[in-house]
Design a protein around this motif. Structure first.
Motif, short mmCIF file in Angstrom:
data_model
loop_
_atom_site.label_atom_id
_atom_site.label_comp_id
_atom_site.label_asym_id
_atom_site.label_seq_id
_atom_site.Cartn_x
_atom_site.Cartn_y
_atom_site.Cartn_z
N MET A 1 36.46 -27.14 6.30
CA MET A 1 36.43 -27.01 4.85
C MET A 1 35.00 -27.25 4.37
N SER A 2 34.51 -26.39 3.44
CA SER A 2 33.13 -26.47 2.99
C SER A 2 32.92 -27.63 2.03
N GLU A 3 31.65 -28.01 1.86
CA GLU A 3 31.29 -29.09 0.93
C GLU A 3 31.51 -28.62 -0.50
N ALA A 4 31.95 -29.53 -1.37
CA ALA A 4 32.15 -29.19 -2.78
C ALA A 4 30.79 -29.09 -3.47
N LEU A 5 30.53 -27.93 -4.08
CA LEU A 5 29.28 -27.69 -4.80
C LEU A 5 29.58 -27.14 -6.18
N VAL A 6 28.63 -27.31 -7.10
CA VAL A 6 28.70 -26.63 -8.38
C VAL A 6 27.83 -25.38 -8.26
N TYR A 7 28.42 -24.22 -8.45
CA TYR A 7 27.69 -22.96 -8.38
C TYR A 7 27.34 -22.53 -9.80
N ALA A 118 36.37 -30.32 -13.56
CA ALA A 118 36.60 -29.16 -12.71
C ALA A 118 36.59 -29.54 -11.24
N LEU A 119 35.68 -30.42 -10.84
CA LEU A 119 35.62 -30.86 -9.44
C LEU A 119 36.88 -31.63 -9.07
N ALA A 120 37.39 -32.43 -10.01
CA ALA A 120 38.62 -33.19 -9.75
C ALA A 120 39.79 -32.23 -9.56
N GLN A 121 39.84 -31.18 -10.37
CA GLN A 121 40.91 -30.20 -10.22
C GLN A 121 40.82 -29.49 -8.88
N ASP A 122 39.59 -29.14 -8.49
CA ASP A 122 39.40 -28.46 -7.20
C ASP A 122 39.83 -29.36 -6.05
N ALA A 123 39.49 -30.65 -6.12
CA ALA A 123 39.87 -31.59 -5.05
C ALA A 123 41.39 -31.71 -4.97
N GLU A 124 42.04 -31.72 -6.13
CA GLU A 124 43.49 -31.82 -6.16
C GLU A 124 44.14 -30.57 -5.55
N ALA A 126 42.75 -28.57 -3.36
CA ALA A 126 42.46 -28.56 -1.92
C ALA A 126 43.40 -29.49 -1.17
N ALA A 127 43.66 -30.65 -1.74
CA ALA A 127 44.57 -31.61 -1.10
C ALA A 127 45.99 -31.05 -1.03
N SER A 128 46.40 -30.39 -2.10
CA SER A 128 47.74 -29.80 -2.14
C SER A 128 47.86 -28.69 -1.11
N ALA A 129 46.81 -27.85 -0.99
CA ALA A 129 46.83 -26.76 -0.02
C ALA A 129 46.86 -27.29 1.40
N GLN A 130 46.12 -28.39 1.66
CA GLN A 130 46.12 -28.99 2.99
C GLN A 130 47.48 -29.57 3.33
#
Length: 204
Positions: A1-7, A118-124, A126-130
């Motif tokens: 899994m890639s590192e979380a970044l702001v694009y 937004a980062l918190a939502q992405d982490a959530e 990702a955890a759900s998908a895992q």
């Protein structure tokens, strides 16, 4: 899994630089693109983090970039950056799946707050998908007979009814059920049913 970044995608390099410095000051890693075409060429489905996307760009609008990303199955939460006259477009983008929009000029703390959300939502996500992936892996380890019995358990059938329906002894059903519980890593029937419901539609 890639590192979380702001694009950050904005044709104004000054915006890219200032946003990058601001995020760096609060230890949030980012990557900037002044060319939306370059961003789309480098984009990967496995990217983690969020996207700050300018609405109005000369080569390709933010709305067009968002549409392309949706078609590709993008999961990055998207925050649009807009000028005053672009607010209706930003609202339209949110209806199409964007997370939020920031009106320029925005305050530093406002940008940081929206990005952290937004980062918190992405982490959530990702955890759900895992978690779902782990459950599917466990379900795949069940034998055909165990899956058959698992479907009966989801339907609410007792060991005795399952034994009659499948032509097995009740003891055999009990052993299979114990193996299913062990492989699915659950301790109660309620937990088992909950997990099985989440994967069985995909496993049929």
């Amino acid at each position: 899994m890639s590192e979380a970044l702001v694009y950050v995608v904005d044709d104004e390099e000054a915006i890219c630089d200032s946003v990058g410095l601001l995020l760096k000051s609060v230890r949030i890693a980012c990557r900037s693109y002044s060319d939306p075409g370059e961003f789309l060429a480098q984009w990967r489905a496995g990217w983690r983090g969020c996207l700050l996307l300018d609405v109005r760009m000369p080569r390709m609008s933010g709305m067009e970039v968002h549409r392309v990303l949706k078609e590709r199955g993008n999961r990055l939460p998207v925050i649009f950056m807009t000028g005053h006259g672009d607010v209706p477009m930003a609202v339209e983008a949110m209806r199409a799946g964007a997370l939020d929009f920031l009106q320029k000029p925005f305050k530093d703390d406002e940008l940081i707050s929206r990005v952290q959300r937004a980062l918190a939502q992405d982490a959530e996500q990702a955890a759900s998908a895992q978690q779902h992936s782990d459950v599917e892996r466990r379900y795949a380890s069940l034998t055909p007979r165990e899956r058959e019995i698992a479907r009966c358990l989801v339907d609410g059938a007792s060991n005795k009814v399952i034994a009659i329906d499948l032509g097995l002894s009740e003891r055999t059903v009990e052993l299979h059920r114990a193996h299913i519980m062990q492989k699915m890593n659950v301790r109660s029937l309620a937990q088992l049913v909950q997990l099985l419901i989440s994967v069985q539609p995909d496993a049929e």
